[in-house]
Motif scaffolding. Structure first.
Motif, short mmCIF file in Angstrom:
data_model
loop_
_atom_site.label_atom_id
_atom_site.label_comp_id
_atom_site.label_asym_id
_atom_site.label_seq_id
_atom_site.Cartn_x
_atom_site.Cartn_y
_atom_site.Cartn_z
N THR A 51 -50.12 -93.00 -57.72
CA THR A 51 -50.67 -94.29 -57.74
C THR A 51 -51.91 -94.58 -58.00
O THR A 51 -52.73 -95.01 -57.16
CB THR A 51 -50.36 -94.59 -56.10
N CYS A 52 -51.98 -94.71 -59.33
CA CYS A 52 -53.27 -94.81 -59.92
C CYS A 52 -53.48 -96.59 -59.71
O CYS A 52 -52.78 -97.23 -59.95
CB CYS A 52 -53.25 -94.64 -61.29
N GLU A 53 -54.80 -96.66 -59.41
CA GLU A 53 -55.31 -97.99 -59.14
C GLU A 53 -55.32 -98.65 -60.59
O GLU A 53 -55.11 -100.01 -60.59
CB GLU A 53 -56.71 -97.87 -58.45
N CYS A 54 -55.59 -97.90 -61.47
CA CYS A 54 -55.75 -98.79 -62.97
C CYS A 54 -54.48 -98.60 -63.88
O CYS A 54 -54.53 -99.16 -64.92
CB CYS A 54 -57.04 -98.16 -63.73
N CYS A 55 -53.36 -98.36 -63.12
CA CYS A 55 -52.26 -98.20 -63.88
C CYS A 55 -51.85 -99.65 -64.29
O CYS A 55 -51.76 -100.75 -63.79
CB CYS A 55 -51.00 -97.89 -62.76
N ASP A 56 -51.08 -99.86 -65.63
CA ASP A 56 -50.72 -101.24 -66.30
C ASP A 56 -49.39 -101.09 -66.13
O ASP A 56 -48.58 -102.08 -66.61
CB ASP A 56 -51.35 -101.19 -67.57
N THR A 57 -48.63 -100.42 -65.32
CA THR A 57 -46.99 -100.51 -65.23
C THR A 57 -46.76 -100.32 -63.75
O THR A 57 -45.68 -99.32 -63.35
CB THR A 57 -46.24 -99.66 -66.18
N LYS A 58 -47.28 -100.99 -62.83
CA LYS A 58 -47.09 -100.77 -61.54
C LYS A 58 -45.79 -101.15 -60.97
O LYS A 58 -45.35 -100.75 -60.03
CB LYS A 58 -48.04 -101.44 -60.63
N GLU A 59 -45.08 -102.13 -62.02
CA GLU A 59 -43.75 -102.43 -61.49
C GLU A 59 -42.66 -101.08 -61.56
O GLU A 59 -41.64 -101.22 -61.16
CB GLU A 59 -43.34 -103.34 -62.65
N THR A 60 -43.20 -99.97 -62.07
CA THR A 60 -42.34 -98.84 -61.92
C THR A 60 -42.73 -98.23 -60.74
O THR A 60 -41.89 -97.07 -60.35
CB THR A 60 -42.71 -97.94 -63.10
N TRP A 61 -43.59 -98.59 -59.64
CA TRP A 61 -43.67 -97.76 -58.45
C TRP A 61 -44.09 -98.43 -57.26
O TRP A 61 -43.98 -97.80 -56.19
CB TRP A 61 -44.49 -96.34 -58.79
N ASP A 62 -44.76 -99.51 -57.45
CA ASP A 62 -45.54 -100.15 -56.38
C ASP A 62 -44.70 -101.19 -55.83
O ASP A 62 -44.88 -102.28 -56.01
CB ASP A 62 -46.99 -100.87 -57.08
N TRP A 63 -44.09 -100.71 -54.82
CA TRP A 63 -42.94 -101.60 -54.00
C TRP A 63 -43.62 -102.58 -53.19
O TRP A 63 -42.97 -103.12 -52.50
CB TRP A 63 -42.15 -100.57 -53.31
N SER A 64 -44.95 -102.35 -52.82
CA SER A 64 -45.75 -103.53 -52.11
C SER A 64 -45.70 -104.74 -52.80
O SER A 64 -46.06 -106.02 -52.28
CB SER A 64 -47.21 -103.10 -51.76
N GLN A 65 -45.51 -104.49 -54.35
CA GLN A 65 -45.78 -105.86 -54.94
C GLN A 65 -44.41 -106.18 -55.76
O GLN A 65 -44.39 -107.34 -56.29
CB GLN A 65 -46.87 -105.63 -56.38
N TYR A 66 -43.80 -105.13 -56.01
CA TYR A 66 -42.20 -105.34 -56.78
C TYR A 66 -41.28 -105.14 -55.70
O TYR A 66 -41.14 -104.14 -55.01
CB TYR A 66 -42.27 -104.89 -58.11
N ASP A 67 -40.05 -105.55 -56.04
CA ASP A 67 -38.87 -105.02 -55.61
C ASP A 67 -38.12 -104.29 -56.55
O ASP A 67 -37.49 -104.81 -57.77
CB ASP A 67 -38.10 -106.36 -55.15
N PRO A 68 -37.98 -102.80 -56.42
CA PRO A 68 -37.14 -102.10 -57.33
C PRO A 68 -35.89 -102.59 -57.79
O PRO A 68 -35.40 -102.16 -59.02
CB PRO A 68 -37.06 -100.80 -56.58
N ARG A 69 -35.30 -103.25 -57.12
CA ARG A 69 -33.93 -103.76 -57.26
C ARG A 69 -33.93 -104.84 -58.22
O ARG A 69 -33.16 -105.16 -59.00
CB ARG A 69 -33.22 -104.54 -56.15
N GLU A 70 -35.19 -105.50 -58.58
CA GLU A 70 -35.30 -106.48 -59.42
C GLU A 70 -36.06 -106.23 -60.85
O GLU A 70 -35.84 -106.86 -61.97
CB GLU A 70 -36.35 -107.79 -58.82
N VAL A 71 -36.81 -105.05 -60.81
CA VAL A 71 -37.58 -104.54 -61.58
C VAL A 71 -37.11 -103.13 -62.32
O VAL A 71 -37.71 -102.58 -63.20
CB VAL A 71 -38.86 -104.23 -61.52
N SER A 72 -35.71 -102.72 -61.97
CA SER A 72 -35.25 -101.62 -62.38
C SER A 72 -33.68 -101.81 -62.52
O SER A 72 -33.18 -102.44 -61.69
CB SER A 72 -35.74 -100.33 -61.79
N THR A 73 -33.03 -100.82 -63.48
CA THR A 73 -31.62 -100.79 -63.50
C THR A 73 -31.20 -99.58 -63.81
O THR A 73 -31.90 -98.64 -64.27
CB THR A 73 -31.19 -101.85 -64.56
N ARG A 74 -30.04 -99.15 -63.41
CA ARG A 74 -29.50 -97.79 -63.53
C ARG A 74 -28.57 -98.02 -65.12
O ARG A 74 -27.73 -98.88 -65.12
CB ARG A 74 -28.64 -97.30 -62.61
N GLN A 75 -28.80 -97.18 -65.90
CA GLN A 75 -28.19 -97.36 -67.41
C GLN A 75 -27.75 -95.85 -67.52
O GLN A 75 -28.23 -94.91 -67.49
CB GLN A 75 -29.24 -97.69 -68.31
N SER A 76 -26.51 -95.96 -68.32
CA SER A 76 -25.90 -94.47 -68.55
C SER A 76 -26.63 -93.88 -69.84
O SER A 76 -26.97 -94.79 -70.52
CB SER A 76 -24.52 -94.60 -68.90
#
Length: 244
Positions: A51-76
């Motif tokens: 959970t790096c403070e300087c991360c520039d891709t927080k949409e991959t893990w910071d669910w306090s800011q992002y909804d994982p259902r909106e920022v990720s998909t399951r792909q085969s």
């Protein structure tokens, strides 16, 4: 014994949780490290164990800011391979988040990509042990341990046994983000302690001005240690580097 139906015998198709993929519709380059400037396709996987403070891709893990259902998909795996094969570009960069959290799905993906003549680079934080099934010809790892200055407790971000596995694999380079001479000194301590080589240093910054300034601050210290210096090409080359 009652025979199972064909449907019951079929294993589920392997899938990966993807944040984004890019480089086919709008071509781009690998922006960092040894393959800097090479045409590349990117598969950014969602989820991270840090959970790096300087991360520039927080949409991959910071669910306090992002909804994982909106920022990720399951792909085969099949869909990802088809997407890659729609482009002539040879290099596929798999990044995150932390991609090695999804190694179960990555193994069949990598095998297919290699069979199709592609080569693969992983961008990993160096805290997840690589599956031996990924240590193949045509696969390289850009291992980027996170320093305390990046906003992460090094007790969590520096994993000696994992770093040793990457050293032993002879398929890794070690790429550190640095913002000061103090960071370069800390990198030197880690390099000496864990026998890391080859070493690349990349200036921290999200604007061309910041990257240029930090590069000039770090360059002499990096050169004095005979390490490699890399920039962040996406930030320098594109007005809007997101998805490039």
């Amino acid at each position: 014994m009652i025979a199972r139906t064909a449907e019951a015998r079929e294993a589920p198709a392997p899938q990966l949780i993807v944040a984004e993929r890019f480089g086919v519709e709008v071509p781009t380059f690998q922006g960092e490290g040894p393959s800097l400037g090479h045409p590349a396709l990117f598969i950014r996987l969602s989820r991270c164990n840090l959970t790096c403070e300087c991360c520039d891709t927080k949409e991959t893990w910071d669910w306090s800011q992002y909804d994982p259902r909106e920022v990720s998909t399951r792909q085969s795996v099949a869909d990802l391979v088809a997407w890659v094969m729609s482009s002539p570009v040879e290099l596929v960069v798999i990044t995150g988040g932390e991609p090695l959290l999804q190694q179960r799905g990555l193994v069949p993906l990598i095998r297919r990509l290699l069979q199709e003549g592609r080569r693969v680079e992983f961008e990993t934080n160096g805290t997840v042990m690589p599956d031996p099934a990924l240590l193949l010809d045509g696969v390289r790892f850009n291992v980027s341990p996170k320093l305390a200055s990046f906003g992460m407790d090094e007790a969590k971000s520096i994993a000696p046994s994992v770093l040793q596995a990457f050293v032993d694999s002879e398929r890794a380079v070690f790429k550190f983000v640095a913002s000061s001479i103090a960071d370069v000194d800390r990198i030197a301590e880690l390099v000496d302690r864990h026998g890391l080589a080859p070493v690349w240093v990349m200036p921290e910054g999200t604007t061309a001005e910041a990257i240029t300034s930090t590069t000039r601050e770090l360059a002499d210290a990096v050169a004095a240690r005979h390490w490699h210096l890399t920039t962040r090409l996406h930030v320098l080359a594109f007005a809007d580097p997101k998805g490039r």
